[in-house]
Design a protein around this motif. Sequence first.
Motif, PDB file in Angstrom:
ATOM      1  N   HIS A 160       0.848  66.872  18.029  1.00 59.61           N
ATOM      2  CA  HIS A 160       0.593  65.488  18.457  1.00 59.61           C
ATOM      3  C   HIS A 160      -0.887  65.158  18.280  1.00 59.61           C
ATOM      4  CE1 HIS A 160       4.285  64.830  21.252  1.00 59.61           C
ATOM      5  NE2 HIS A 160       4.577  65.682  20.296  1.00 59.61           N
ATOM      6  N   TYR A 161      -1.744  65.994  18.832  1.00 59.08           N
ATOM      7  CA  TYR A 161      -3.187  65.752  18.768  1.00 59.08           C
ATOM      8  C   TYR A 161      -3.685  65.752  17.327  1.00 59.08           C
ATOM      9  CZ  TYR A 161      -4.517  65.879  23.740  1.00 59.08           C
ATOM     10  OH  TYR A 161      -4.709  65.584  25.068  1.00 59.08           O
ATOM     11  N   ALA A 162      -3.253  66.730  16.548  1.00 55.25           N
ATOM     12  CA  ALA A 162      -3.718  66.836  15.161  1.00 55.25           C
ATOM     13  C   ALA A 162      -3.310  65.605  14.356  1.00 55.25           C
ATOM     14  CB  ALA A 162      -3.173  68.106  14.519  1.00 55.25           C
ATOM     15  N   LEU A 163      -2.064  65.196  14.458  1.00 53.60           N
ATOM     16  CA  LEU A 163      -1.590  64.040  13.706  1.00 53.60           C
ATOM     17  C   LEU A 163      -2.288  62.757  14.149  1.00 53.60           C
ATOM     18  CD1 LEU A 163       2.202  64.948  13.573  1.00 53.60           C
ATOM     19  CD2 LEU A 163       0.609  64.925  11.630  1.00 53.60           C
ATOM     20  N   LEU A 164      -2.423  62.571  15.461  1.00 52.22           N
ATOM     21  CA  LEU A 164      -3.105  61.372  15.955  1.00 52.22           C
ATOM     22  C   LEU A 164      -4.568  61.341  15.518  1.00 52.22           C
ATOM     23  CD1 LEU A 164      -1.572  61.117  19.543  1.00 52.22           C
ATOM     24  CD2 LEU A 164      -1.146  59.588  17.602  1.00 52.22           C
ATOM     25  N   ALA A 165      -5.230  62.473  15.568  1.00 46.10           N
ATOM     26  CA  ALA A 165      -6.637  62.539  15.155  1.00 46.10           C
ATOM     27  C   ALA A 165      -6.773  62.235  13.668  1.00 46.10           C
ATOM     28  CB  ALA A 165      -7.222  63.913  15.475  1.00 46.10           C
ATOM     29  N   LEU A 166      -5.941  62.836  12.842  1.00 50.97           N
ATOM     30  CA  LEU A 166      -6.022  62.608  11.397  1.00 50.97           C
ATOM     31  C   LEU A 166      -5.712  61.156  11.046  1.00 50.97           C
ATOM     32  CD1 LEU A 166      -4.417  65.914  10.111  1.00 50.97           C
ATOM     33  CD2 LEU A 166      -6.830  65.247   9.962  1.00 50.97           C
ATOM     34  N   LEU A 167      -4.749  60.566  11.719  1.00 47.29           N
ATOM     35  CA  LEU A 167      -4.446  59.150  11.472  1.00 47.29           C
ATOM     36  C   LEU A 167      -5.625  58.267  11.872  1.00 47.29           C
ATOM     37  CD1 LEU A 167      -0.706  58.866  12.518  1.00 47.29           C
ATOM     38  CD2 LEU A 167      -1.670  58.692  10.230  1.00 47.29           C
ATOM     39  N   HIS A 168      -6.252  58.588  12.989  1.00 48.26           N
ATOM     40  CA  HIS A 168      -7.402  57.803  13.443  1.00 48.26           C
ATOM     41  C   HIS A 168      -8.551  57.923  12.439  1.00 48.26           C
ATOM     42  CE1 HIS A 168      -9.700  55.659  16.489  1.00 48.26           C
ATOM     43  NE2 HIS A 168     -10.715  56.449  16.163  1.00 48.26           N
ATOM     44  N   ILE A 169      -8.815  59.130  11.982  1.00 44.84           N
ATOM     45  CA  ILE A 169      -9.880  59.328  10.992  1.00 44.84           C
ATOM     46  C   ILE A 169      -9.545  58.554   9.710  1.00 44.84           C
ATOM     47  CG2 ILE A 169     -11.051  61.021   9.534  1.00 44.84           C
ATOM     48  CD1 ILE A 169     -10.606  63.044  11.903  1.00 44.84           C
ATOM     49  N   ALA A 170      -8.298  58.615   9.270  1.00 46.63           N
ATOM     50  CA  ALA A 170      -7.888  57.911   8.049  1.00 46.63           C
ATOM     51  C   ALA A 170      -8.087  56.404   8.176  1.00 46.63           C
ATOM     52  CB  ALA A 170      -6.430  58.230   7.723  1.00 46.63           C
ATOM     53  N   ARG A 171      -7.820  55.874   9.346  1.00 43.22           N
ATOM     54  CA  ARG A 171      -7.932  54.429   9.540  1.00 43.22           C
ATOM     55  C   ARG A 171      -9.371  53.954   9.699  1.00 43.22           C
ATOM     56  NH1 ARG A 171      -2.841  54.715  13.357  1.00 43.22           N
ATOM     57  NH2 ARG A 171      -1.238  54.056  11.888  1.00 43.22           N
ATOM     58  N   TYR A 172     -10.257  54.812  10.211  1.00 41.14           N
ATOM     59  CA  TYR A 172     -11.592  54.330  10.582  1.00 41.14           C
ATOM     60  C   TYR A 172     -12.756  54.987   9.849  1.00 41.14           C
ATOM     61  CZ  TYR A 172      -9.032  52.000  14.240  1.00 41.14           C
ATOM     62  OH  TYR A 172      -8.136  51.206  14.912  1.00 41.14           O
ATOM     63  N   GLU A 173     -12.525  55.974   8.990  1.00 38.52           N
ATOM     64  CA  GLU A 173     -13.655  56.658   8.358  1.00 38.52           C
ATOM     65  C   GLU A 173     -14.399  55.795   7.342  1.00 38.52           C
ATOM     66  OE1 GLU A 173     -13.243  60.233   6.074  1.00 38.52           O
ATOM     67  OE2 GLU A 173     -11.633  59.407   4.877  1.00 38.52           O
ATOM     68  N   ARG A 174     -13.813  54.696   6.881  1.00 36.12           N
ATOM     69  CA  ARG A 174     -14.526  53.802   5.960  1.00 36.12           C
ATOM     70  C   ARG A 174     -15.805  53.265   6.586  1.00 36.12           C
ATOM     71  NH1 ARG A 174     -10.042  50.681   5.792  1.00 36.12           N
ATOM     72  NH2 ARG A 174      -8.426  52.132   5.207  1.00 36.12           N
ATOM     73  N   SER A 175     -15.813  53.181   7.910  1.00 30.89           N
ATOM     74  CA  SER A 175     -16.997  52.711   8.630  1.00 30.89           C
ATOM     75  C   SER A 175     -17.990  53.833   8.891  1.00 30.89           C
ATOM     76  CB  SER A 175     -16.585  52.104   9.973  1.00 30.89           C
ATOM     77  OG  SER A 175     -15.631  51.096   9.779  1.00 30.89           O
ATOM     78  N   GLY A 176     -17.694  55.027   8.448  1.00 28.34           N
ATOM     79  CA  GLY A 176     -18.545  56.187   8.675  1.00 28.34           C
ATOM     80  C   GLY A 176     -17.780  57.264   9.410  1.00 28.34           C
ATOM     81  N   PRO A 177     -18.442  58.394   9.666  1.00 28.75           N
ATOM     82  CA  PRO A 177     -17.766  59.485  10.385  1.00 28.75           C
ATOM     83  C   PRO A 177     -17.197  59.011  11.723  1.00 28.75           C
ATOM     84  CG  PRO A 177     -19.851  60.224   9.490  1.00 28.75           C
ATOM     85  CD  PRO A 177     -19.811  58.737   9.300  1.00 28.75           C
ATOM     86  N   VAL A 178     -16.052  59.565  12.082  1.00 28.25           N
ATOM     87  CA  VAL A 178     -15.337  59.185  13.303  1.00 28.25           C
ATOM     88  C   VAL A 178     -15.639  60.210  14.386  1.00 28.25           C
ATOM     89  CG1 VAL A 178     -13.040  58.845  14.286  1.00 28.25           C
ATOM     90  CG2 VAL A 178     -13.521  58.072  11.954  1.00 28.25           C
ATOM     91  N   THR A 179     -16.019  59.743  15.549  1.00 24.94           N
ATOM     92  CA  THR A 179     -16.363  60.662  16.637  1.00 24.94           C
ATOM     93  C   THR A 179     -15.119  61.137  17.382  1.00 24.94           C
ATOM     94  OG1 THR A 179     -16.606  58.914  18.293  1.00 24.94           O
ATOM     95  CG2 THR A 179     -18.582  59.481  16.996  1.00 24.94           C
ATOM     96  N   CYS A 180     -15.271  62.281  18.001  1.00 25.90           N
ATOM     97  CA  CYS A 180     -14.213  62.827  18.851  1.00 25.90           C
ATOM     98  C   CYS A 180     -13.922  61.848  19.993  1.00 25.90           C
ATOM     99  CB  CYS A 180     -14.661  64.189  19.399  1.00 25.90           C
ATOM    100  SG  CYS A 180     -13.461  64.994  20.460  1.00 25.90           S
ATOM    101  N   GLU A 181     -14.977  61.254  20.541  1.00 29.16           N
ATOM    102  CA  GLU A 181     -14.819  60.295  21.640  1.00 29.16           C
ATOM    103  C   GLU A 181     -13.973  59.101  21.223  1.00 29.16           C
ATOM    104  OE1 GLU A 181     -17.734  61.621  20.670  1.00 29.16           O
ATOM    105  OE2 GLU A 181     -18.204  62.881  22.407  1.00 29.16           O
ATOM    106  N   SER A 182     -14.187  58.626  19.997  1.00 29.39           N
ATOM    107  CA  SER A 182     -13.419  57.487  19.488  1.00 29.39           C
ATOM    108  C   SER A 182     -11.936  57.837  19.406  1.00 29.39           C
ATOM    109  CB  SER A 182     -13.955  57.096  18.108  1.00 29.39           C
ATOM    110  OG  SER A 182     -13.106  56.172  17.482  1.00 29.39           O
ATOM    111  N   VAL A 183     -11.632  59.021  18.890  1.00 34.00           N
ATOM    112  CA  VAL A 183     -10.236  59.462  18.789  1.00 34.00           C
ATOM    113  C   VAL A 183      -9.625  59.551  20.184  1.00 34.00           C
ATOM    114  CG1 VAL A 183      -8.672  61.305  18.035  1.00 34.00           C
ATOM    115  CG2 VAL A 183     -10.678  60.725  16.641  1.00 34.00           C
ATOM    116  N   CYS A 184     -10.369  60.139  21.117  1.00 36.19           N
ATOM    117  CA  CYS A 184      -9.866  60.303  22.490  1.00 36.19           C
ATOM    118  C   CYS A 184      -9.599  58.965  23.157  1.00 36.19           C
ATOM    119  CB  CYS A 184     -10.874  61.099  23.322  1.00 36.19           C
ATOM    120  SG  CYS A 184     -10.952  62.830  22.878  1.00 36.19           S
TER     121      CYS A 184
END
Length: 158
Positions: A8-32
């Motif tokens: 669950h965590y891995a998939l949600l984190a990867l989806l979040h990174i995929a959606r938002y990394e265009r704006s730069g690196p995605v923080t752990c806090e943002s995913v949480c």
Amino acid sequence: MRLTTKSHYALLALLHIARYERSGPVTCESVCEHNSLSKKYLEHILRTLKHRGYIATRRGAGGGYTFARPAHTITLAEIVRLMDGALAPVESVSTHFYARTLIEQEPGLLRVFRDIRDYIARRLERLTIADMARIPRTQSRHHAPAAKKSAVRSSRAV
């Protein structure tokens, strides 16, 4: 197959990174924050994904997580196998994690569980993180207003 919290965590984190990394690196806090996840547990999952070559980190101000591999090359099956092991409902029909089980005594049951394994594997191996990230995120059924829940129930009864 039953997904654990690791998947669950891995998939949600990867989806979040995929959606938002265009704006730069995605923080752990943002995913949480976006997914209501435990930071300590997510950090553990992100380390695993980093060590296996799925994501990379950038330290310092403006740092965070990005993909080490393109999201369109990472399948859901890879991530679930990494986090949880076999996709098969019983080990005796697993392609990657075979182990003998009592079910092997019944060829009919083996056939049913192989069919289930094949369906799950085909579905998860065809879908990538990029595919899933293109699907807009909506409210889950658990957070849907009461009127929508009753409409869902009545349509299922038919």
